[in-house]
Design an enzyme around this catalytic site. Structure first.
Site, PDB file in Angstrom:
ATOM      1  N   TYR A 478       0.808  -1.241   0.000  1.00 49.59           N
ATOM      2  CA  TYR A 478       0.000   0.000   0.000  1.00 49.59           C
ATOM      3  C   TYR A 478       0.835   1.282   0.000  1.00 49.59           C
ATOM      4  O   TYR A 478       0.444   2.263   0.610  1.00 49.59           O
ATOM      5  CB  TYR A 478      -0.959   0.028   1.205  1.00 49.59           C
ATOM      6  CG  TYR A 478      -1.594  -1.287   1.551  1.00 49.59           C
ATOM      7  CD1 TYR A 478      -2.347  -1.990   0.620  1.00 49.59           C
ATOM      8  CD2 TYR A 478      -1.438  -1.842   2.807  1.00 49.59           C
ATOM      9  CE1 TYR A 478      -2.938  -3.208   0.942  1.00 49.59           C
ATOM     10  CE2 TYR A 478      -2.019  -3.057   3.140  1.00 49.59           C
ATOM     11  CZ  TYR A 478      -2.770  -3.737   2.202  1.00 49.59           C
ATOM     12  OH  TYR A 478      -3.339  -4.943   2.526  1.00 49.59           O
ATOM     13  N   HIS A 479       1.940   1.310  -0.736  1.00 47.34           N
ATOM     14  CA  HIS A 479       2.797   2.497  -0.718  1.00 47.34           C
ATOM     15  C   HIS A 479       3.099   3.045  -2.109  1.00 47.34           C
ATOM     16  O   HIS A 479       4.256   3.316  -2.431  1.00 47.34           O
ATOM     17  CB  HIS A 479       4.120   2.174  -0.009  1.00 47.34           C
ATOM     18  CG  HIS A 479       3.972   1.735   1.409  1.00 47.34           C
ATOM     19  ND1 HIS A 479       4.919   0.981   2.078  1.00 47.34           N
ATOM     20  CD2 HIS A 479       2.979   1.953   2.308  1.00 47.34           C
ATOM     21  CE1 HIS A 479       4.518   0.748   3.307  1.00 47.34           C
ATOM     22  NE2 HIS A 479       3.339   1.329   3.480  1.00 47.34           N
TER      23      HIS A 479
END
Length: 563
Positions: A478-479
């Site tokens: 999730y980056h």
């Protein structure tokens, strides 16, 4: 909804960066500010309950639920990319780990020609934004942390026994114990500090908008999907958005600021005619400015996991005993904001080196006390097993992807090509990380909790078998960043003051401006970026009041194509 249609600043995106800007730009009362957010207000109780991660990630209202195109180096799998779609953005649905990254990351940004972004430059903004509850409990706390900022950073109220076992196992494997990943030493294993306050999530909406919502000079419009930036020539003058099936235009006297994230901001630029000529022509979008780097340089952390079946039943499960424990924990949470439901689950982790040639950590661990269930999308494994999962990601991938348009409709999700594992270095680092993770899990302190290795299983041993497992099972952590890169080269989209090259009165302020991924979770760095950007924006606005039609010249002029 306010009937006002002209503001000094219009911010597209009420996520992690947009909340910061809405607060800081409206603080003095001198400027009229409008924040436009596609999602609803952050009223869901699952946002505020730290353990409400699975419901919010599964939500089709609070989560954009993006998917990548089939990934050629990951078995042609489309990959699920959850992103927050509510006030607070991804800070309202993430795992709340408070990590800044390594000092080297910011010094590297500065070395690329981005003046003002070295670690020495950005540390004051990290300190300004936080209220660090544990300041007297960590080494050099007052050198690295602040206590008067809006973002509350706390120690975990509840720590699962498996986390303490992991810290012991890490030390048994030769890793140092660190009390503060954001202090003098990142390397080692330890407990994560979290973005929480009084046992609840401290999203950027809670931290920055709660105090600002009542200001007469701040207008917040929710459920409003930004469609494009309005231009007069090469000057940004407003924003078009869709709300309730109707098109609305609002004007900006000073600036339009895109804070729609690493997916939304490049999409908005492309929809507005700023980007590669060929991409715009493909969708019959009139070009405002040729900028070949819009949507390029996309980077993300890729995770690979090892799951162990557990015999001591400290883990979270939907089996009968686990459901009983959950009911008790719900009562503890409702009565006193205590117990396991105050947990972000990823309570422990670490930063280590993939091999002895690395000068700084290039791998990160997150331990969670349950079986991996594909971002909470598949709950069946939770009914079957007591288990815990150690996730490993390579922090500085060489692979680069891109964001493109599927069509010219603002409501159509863009085409995401993450291009994971495009280099051997990325794969080799994950293989090394997998082996180091297995080494820790097999230490006595952790082994006493294990029945066996559930996934991938001990049959996976050779490098080729591990590579095949990574291609089949690795997922995002999730980056996503980098798709509106800050810099001076031909692929740069914004300059060091985050102004979009080649146009006037338009900035991008969010994770998309990162030239390279930082070594850790990205929400705290995104918050810092917005804090620094607010200062830059207010500096320019103050000058404009004394110098009519002021817009500072770019440095250098050759930074953008099509000059």
């Amino acid at each position: 909804m306010s009937k006002q249609t002209t503001f000094d600043f219009v911010i597209a995106g009420g996520g992690s960066a947009g909340c910061v800007l809405a607060n800081r730009l409206s603080t003095s009362g001198k400027w009229q500010v409008c924040l436009v957010e596609a999602g609803p207000a952050d009223r869901s109780p699952f946002i505020h309950m730290p353990a409400g991660l699975i419901p919010v990630v599964r939500s089709k209202v609070l989560n954009w639920q993006f998917w990548t195109a089939p990934e050629p180096n990951c078995g042609n799998r489309p990959m699920f990319w959850p992103r927050g779609r509510t006030l607070g953005g991804s800070s309202s649905i993430n795992a709340m780990c408070y990590i800044r990254g390594h000092a080297w990351d910011y010094d590297h940004w500065a070395s690329l020609g981005n003046d003002g972004w070295s670690y020495k430059d950005v540390l004051p903004y990290f300190r300004r934004m936080e209220h660090f509850e544990a300041i007297d409990k960590v080494d050099d706390g007052r050198s690295f942390h602040g206590v008067d900022g809006p973002l509350n950073v706390a120690e975990p109220r509840y720590v699962n026994p498996l986390m303490h076992a992991f810290l012991a196992a890490g030390q048994q494997a030769g890793h140092a114990l660190t009390d503060d990943f954001n202090g003098a030493q990142q390397e080692g294993v330890g407990l994560y500090h979290t973005m929480q306050k009084d046992g609840q999530r401290c999203s950027n909406a809670r931290a920055y908008l709660t105090a600002a919502k009542g200001r007469d000079n701040l207008t917040i419009i929710t459920d409003a999907h930004a469609a494009r930036v309005l231009f007069e020539g090469k000057r940004a003058v407003g924003l078009r958005y869709v709300k309730g099936g109707r098109i609305h235009d609002i004007k900006a006297r000073s600036e339009v600021i895109l804070s729609a994230g690493a997916i939304g901001s490049p999409q908005l630029l492309l929809l507005s005619g700023v980007g590669p000529k060929a991409e715009l022509a493909r969708h019959a979008i009139p070009q405002v400015q040729e900028l070949p780097g819009v949507g390029e340089n996309l980077q993300d952390h890729l995770d690979i996991h090892i799951t162990m079946r557990e015999k001591t039943r400290h883990s979270i499960s939907l089996r009968p005993l686990g459901l009983l424990k959950s009911a008790i924990n719900l009562l503890r949470y409702l009565i006193g904001r205590r117990g396991e439901l105050t947990s972000n689950f990823a309570q422990a982790g670490g930063f280590i080196k993939s091999d002895d040639t690395q000068t700084i950590p290039d791998l990160q661990w997150h331990l969670v006390p349950f079986v991996y269930a594909h971002h909470g999308q598949k709950l069946a494994p939770l009914f079957k097993h007591y288990a815990y999962t150690l996730m490993t990601c390579f922090l500085r991938p060489e692979s680069r992807g891109r964001i493109r348009l599927r069509d010219a409709d603002p409501k159509t999700p863009p085409l995401i090509e993450a291009n994971y594992l495009a280099t051997e270095r990325d794969m080799d680092a994950l293989v090394a990380g997998f082996r180091k993770a297995r080494e820790v899990l097999n230490q006595p302190a952790m082994a006493k909790h294990a029945v066996d290795e559930l996934e991938p299983g001990i049959k996976v041993q050779s490098d080729d078998e591990i590579r095949a497992y990574i291609r089949a099972k690795a997922e995002t952590v999730y980056h996503p960043v980098g798709s509106c890169k800050m810099g001076r080269d031909a692929q740069a989209v914004v300059d060091h003051r985050l102004r979009v090259h080649g146009v006037e009165r338009l900035r991008v302020v969010d994770a998309s401006i990162m030239p390279t991924l930082i070594g850790g979770n990205t929400n705290a760095p995104t918050t810092m970026i917005a804090e620094r950007a607010a200062d830059l924006i207010l500096q320019d606005a103050a000058l404009e009041r004394s110098v009519p039609n002021y817009w500072p010249a770019e440095e250098p002029a050759e930074a953008f194509a099509g000059k």
